[in-house]
Design a protein around this motif. Structure first.
Motif, PDB file in Angstrom:
ATOM      1  N   SER A   1       0.829  -1.208   0.000  1.00 29.00           N
ATOM      2  CA  SER A   1       0.000   0.000   0.000  1.00 29.00           C
ATOM      3  C   SER A   1       0.859   1.252   0.000  1.00 29.00           C
ATOM      4  N   ILE A   2       0.354   2.283  -0.680  1.00 28.20           N
ATOM      5  CA  ILE A   2       0.930   3.616  -0.554  1.00 28.20           C
ATOM      6  C   ILE A   2      -0.158   4.544  -0.033  1.00 28.20           C
ATOM      7  N   GLY A   3       0.253   5.614   0.603  1.00 25.54           N
ATOM      8  CA  GLY A   3      -0.727   6.531   1.166  1.00 25.54           C
ATOM      9  C   GLY A   3      -0.101   7.866   1.496  1.00 25.54           C
ATOM     10  N   GLY A   4      -0.953   8.809   1.880  1.00 19.64           N
ATOM     11  CA  GLY A   4      -0.470  10.121   2.271  1.00 19.64           C
ATOM     12  C   GLY A   4      -1.023  11.230   1.403  1.00 19.64           C
ATOM     13  N   SER A   5      -0.548  12.435   1.664  1.00 18.32           N
ATOM     14  CA  SER A   5      -1.092  13.624   0.997  1.00 18.32           C
ATOM     15  C   SER A   5      -0.545  13.816  -0.403  1.00 18.32           C
ATOM     16  N   PHE A   6       0.588  13.192  -0.715  1.00 17.43           N
ATOM     17  CA  PHE A   6       1.139  13.311  -2.066  1.00 17.43           C
ATOM     18  C   PHE A   6       0.397  12.369  -3.006  1.00 17.43           C
TER      19      PHE A   6
END
Length: 464
Positions: free
Chosen positions: A283-288
């Motif tokens: 998984s990837i995540g965050g505001s970018f």
């Protein structure tokens, strides 16, 4: 029909960014040890003030690589030089794609003639296995899978690290003699509790210490001897919560996204990788957020590995890295988040509505590969890729890669916390709103002792 390969999966879902941002996998877990032995604050503090015992026997995978062509294979996959690399040495192994992006980052052990072992996360190990099986090399590989993906509860090897200012006193007590003065990433053989043990001069928290490993069945006796030897030196066992935050002080980025999702030359590899592989389920995540998966990749220079890249041998990615070598390059830094803004963000949890993304302690990582925007005057100038709280520093810290002109210590930037549009469908993401926090660019490693004592001449020392 369910996709069989990673390539099938990508073709069926379209953009890999959407697939990974909405993956149902949570953050990387640390099985086999309790979340806390005492409490994570004392456990963090011990690696700076006394010493700790990390039990690394469970959460990493091992790949044995043996055979006449083992060194040839590994050298062909690594941008760093193998000159002077001999038995009883270890090195960072961070292979790149054909386009010069990092695939993974593990430790390579040179155990004996034509005998090597790779330890770490799956992507680099998968890449080595693929080339071992398809490249016509005279090698044999054997995977010792991490505990979370097996049912027998056993491994081939136990792995402990004794770290901190008192680490060598504990080692001396356990050995019953003065230990030799090992150079960084050098190994030796010794005996603890009557068991033959291999020792590596290494460190996870930027402090001096040794990594100890040996046959699985010997692990309990060696562990007991170390704990007993450490009683008078303040040794603490470290649980999963504190362990996941140690990298914030040492400055190592544990989670480069494997650069395998794009590129025609990588297609054969994607066809070989199962859909259910790490690469297909992480998984990837965050505001970018970017629709271009390559915006999530890192180069060796982004991770402070540029000095490791040596064009003294042929390796995958060499042509691309030669073109990149002159720069410009992003620079790895620590971001120290503003105390008042962190307090404000935590305080939003007590609102009925418009809450921020929950910020856990000590590790605030909620996906396997975090990517948060770092901004100056409304412009994205880099990404943050790990976040958590250091009890030793009394600060919320992140590791980030920034454009060079914004990477000088003291530079003020904005760190954006939380995902856009209320958040993705990851199980670790609740409905929330984004918030901005001020941050100050700081050295990496953040801990001064890590910069000055960890490994003379290494990437940490080069940070000043």
């Amino acid at each position: 029909m369910a996709p069989k390969s990673l390539e099938d999966l990508l073709q069926s879902t379209g953009n890999p960014v959407h697939l990974l941002r909405n993956s149902q996998a949570g953050p990387n877990v640390y099985p086999g040890v309790p979340a806390e032995y005492t409490n994570w604050r004392d456990e963090q503090q011990a690696w700076q003030k006394t010493c700790v015992l990390f039990n690394q026997s469970y959460h990493m995978a091992d790949l044995a690589v043996e055979g006449r062509d083992a060194l040839k294979l590994l050298s062909y996959l690594a941008p760093n030089s193998f000159k002077g690399f001999t038995v009883n040495r270890a090195k960072q192994f961070a292979p790149c794609s054909y386009d010069g992006y990092i695939i993974g980052d593990v430790i390579l052990f040179y155990l004996g003639e034509n005998k090597f072992n790779l330890v770490g996360r799956a992507p680099a190990l998968n890449w080595v296995t693929f080339h071992a099986e398809t490249g016509g090399y005279d090698v044999k590989v054997e995977l010792d899978q991490r505990t979370a993906l097996r049912t027998d509860g056993r491994r081939k090897v136990y792995r402990y690290q004794v770290q901190g200012p008192n680490a060598m006193k504990v080692i001396e007590k356990a050995l019953g003699r003065t230990p030799e003065d090992l150079k960084f990433f050098n190994m030796t053989n010794l005996t603890i509790a009557g068991k033959s043990v291999r020792a590596l001069r290494h460190g996870m928290v930027g402090q001096p210490g040794w990594e100890l490993f040996g046959p699985w069945d010997d692990g309990a006796a060696v562990h007991e001897a170390i704990v007993k030897a450490g009683e008078e030196f303040g040794l603490r066992l470290v649980g999963g919560r504190a362990y996941s935050s140690n990298t914030l002080e040492s400055g190592w980025v544990p989670s480069p996204l494997p650069a395998v999702y794009s590129g025609d030359k990588m297609k054969r590899y994607r066809q070989w990788l199962p859909a259910a592989s790490y690469e297909g389920s992480c998984s990837i995540g965050g505001s970018f957020v970017s629709n271009n998966i390559e915006d999530y990749y890192f180069t060796p220079w982004d991770l402070s590995y540029g000095a490791f890249v040596k064009f003294d041998h042929d390796f995958i990615g060499r042509e691309a890295l030669e073109k990149r070598a002159a720069g410009p390059h992003r620079k790895k830094v620590t971001l120290a988040l503003d105390d008042q803004d962190v307090t404000r963000t935590l305080g939003m949890m007590f609102q009925k509505h418009n809450r921020s993304k929950f910020m856990d302690w000590p590790s605030a990582v909620y996906c396997m590969h975090p990517f948060d925007k770092v901004m100056v005057d409304g412009k994205i100038v880099g990404v943050s890729t790990w976040i958590g709280y250091s009890f030793n520093e009394g600060k919320m810290l992140t590791l980030a890669a920034l454009e060079a002109e914004y990477a000088e210590p003291g530079t003020e930037v904005i760190f954006v916390w939380g995902e856009p549009d209320g958040g993705t469908s990851k199980p670790t993401v609740e409905q929330h709103m984004q918030t901005e926090l001020r941050a100050t660019v700081s050295p990496v490693p953040y801990a001064e002792v890590a910069r000055k004592q960890y490994a003379p001449g290494g990437w940490r020392a080069s940070q000043g």
